[in-house]
Design a protein around this motif. Sequence first.
Motif, short mmCIF file in Angstrom:
data_model
loop_
_atom_site.label_atom_id
_atom_site.label_comp_id
_atom_site.label_asym_id
_atom_site.label_seq_id
_atom_site.Cartn_x
_atom_site.Cartn_y
_atom_site.Cartn_z
N PRO A 58 1.45 -6.13 14.13
CA PRO A 58 1.06 -6.68 12.82
C PRO A 58 1.27 -8.18 12.72
O PRO A 58 0.52 -8.87 12.03
CB PRO A 58 1.97 -5.92 11.84
N VAL A 59 2.31 -8.71 13.40
CA VAL A 59 2.53 -10.16 13.37
C VAL A 59 1.36 -10.89 14.01
O VAL A 59 0.90 -11.92 13.51
CB VAL A 59 3.85 -10.51 14.09
N ILE A 104 -1.44 -10.86 11.62
CA ILE A 104 -1.23 -11.86 10.57
C ILE A 104 -1.54 -13.26 11.09
O ILE A 104 -2.20 -14.06 10.44
CB ILE A 104 0.22 -11.77 10.05
N ARG A 105 -1.05 -13.56 12.30
CA ARG A 105 -1.29 -14.89 12.89
C ARG A 105 -2.78 -15.14 13.08
O ARG A 105 -3.29 -16.23 12.78
CB ARG A 105 -0.56 -15.00 14.23
N GLU A 118 -5.29 -13.80 11.47
CA GLU A 118 -5.98 -13.97 10.19
C GLU A 118 -5.68 -15.33 9.59
O GLU A 118 -6.58 -16.02 9.09
CB GLU A 118 -5.53 -12.86 9.22
N VAL A 119 -4.41 -15.75 9.64
CA VAL A 119 -4.05 -17.06 9.07
C VAL A 119 -4.74 -18.18 9.84
O VAL A 119 -5.16 -19.19 9.25
CB VAL A 119 -2.52 -17.23 9.09
N ARG A 137 -7.02 -12.62 2.78
CA ARG A 137 -5.62 -12.22 2.79
C ARG A 137 -5.28 -11.56 4.13
O ARG A 137 -6.16 -11.00 4.80
CB ARG A 137 -5.31 -11.25 1.65
N VAL A 138 -4.02 -11.64 4.51
CA VAL A 138 -3.58 -11.04 5.76
C VAL A 138 -3.36 -9.55 5.56
O VAL A 138 -3.05 -9.10 4.44
CB VAL A 138 -2.29 -11.71 6.27
N VAL A 178 -1.54 -6.04 5.38
CA VAL A 178 -0.15 -5.63 5.10
C VAL A 178 0.08 -4.26 5.73
O VAL A 178 -0.55 -3.28 5.35
CB VAL A 178 0.11 -5.56 3.58
N ALA A 187 4.16 -10.18 5.37
CA ALA A 187 2.75 -10.19 5.00
C ALA A 187 2.57 -10.36 3.50
O ALA A 187 1.69 -11.11 3.04
CB ALA A 187 2.08 -8.90 5.48
N MET A 245 3.25 -13.90 2.67
CA MET A 245 2.13 -14.74 3.09
C MET A 245 0.97 -14.63 2.12
O MET A 245 0.34 -15.63 1.75
CB MET A 245 1.69 -14.33 4.50
N ASN A 246 0.68 -13.41 1.66
CA ASN A 246 -0.41 -13.23 0.69
C ASN A 246 -0.07 -13.90 -0.64
O ASN A 246 -0.95 -14.44 -1.31
CB ASN A 246 -0.69 -11.74 0.49
#
Length: 450
Positions: free
Chosen positions: A180-181, A184-185, A187-188, A199-200, A202, A213, A216-217
């Motif tokens: 998931p990290v 997230i990376r 997507e960001v 949005r990343v 979750v 997450a 971050m959102n």
Amino acid sequence: MTVRARATIGASAVVAIALAIASLSLLGLLDANLLHNAESDAEAQATAVARLAEAGRLDPLLPPTHGADFLQVVNEQGIVLTSSQNLTGRPPVSADRPTAPGTVLSTLDVGALGQEYRQRVVQVTTETNDGLVTVYAGTSLRDADAADSTTSAALAVGMPLLLLTVAGVTWWVTGRALRPVEAIRTEVAEISDRDLHRRVPVPQTHDEIARLALTMNATLDRLESSGQRQRQFIADASHELRSPIAVLRTQLEVALAVPDPELRPELLLGALEDTERLQQLAADLLLLARIDAAEPRPNGRLDLSDLVDDAVRKRRGDRLPIHTELAPGIEVAGSGLWLTRVVTNLLDNAQRFAEQRVGVVLRTEPTARQAVLEVTDDGPGIPEPDRERVFERFTRLDDARSRDHGGTGLGLAIARDLAEHHHGTLTAEPAPRGARLVVRLPLAAAAPGN
């Protein structure tokens, strides 16, 4: 080196050290226990033969029994008195001769004595009618050696397999946890200033990564909201600036086009008024830009009572008198210039809508350690649905919609931003009549020794 690799290497190293310590401890305990058992059996046999020697009932040939592979009895002159069949004709097991009567126990490591395995020898010395006699009882360590070999072989095979299992499981679990990290990376990394609506993902794990997450959102929500406010602010500012500039240009063009010198002063006066309004609007916009940039505020202590009193005294020429109730000695931390601007903007707003009275009350709330400034008027008031909207930039309500009467629509927005910049609040609260605007600021910390 990646986090996944570091975690795998760290876990494998810790398990390897633990396994090595456990293996050495296991081998040591196993060997010590087997040796103790062998020595106990041999000692029992040697003690039994020593008792026969004391009674003078030694047989010419000693049959080894359970716990002893060989037996030998030697007198103090080093002559073998009797032994088991496998030591017949052999010299004494040990060249040392005891010199004191009594029973002495000792343990000797000797060669194989004609056998394949090591032997553990127990020596018991006793006193007989013919002098000191020493009994040697030896037991084979084949069981101990076999157990040590089997255990060592099992550990040599099992430890690497267990280490590989730990490394593989750690690699898999860490990769699964970090997946998931990476999502997230990724997507960001793809989000630009034009994609702040994205949005990343979750994960449904409800763990630290899920909270990361969500955080971050939430940050993206704030960035998107900030971008929208900025775009709206630019649009509103452009609209507000366009009108006075257009009017100013029209007045100047008419002044140039009309040859009548009697009309020119009036046109120039109107142009000057629009220029002053444009100048005030530009100053307000610059102040808002400084606030939005989070410019640090001074943290000096100041007397809010004196500040409010000075601000009120400078407005003696206002349309309506200002009635004050100021508690003395209320101190806050912050910028005197900016807090004066807060008071001035609130008084401007009250003077604009008041019919007969404007009131200012300054007090403290000891339980909350706050200074409370209330500015009231007896005008039309603020409808409850609009008590938050009045603090939006370029907002005008009802009669205040006229730019000539209602100003730029930035006064209350600036006052709230400045109050929040001082860690305070500005709200519109219910009143029996008219509007009631309340500023709450934290009191300055007490000086040491007070």
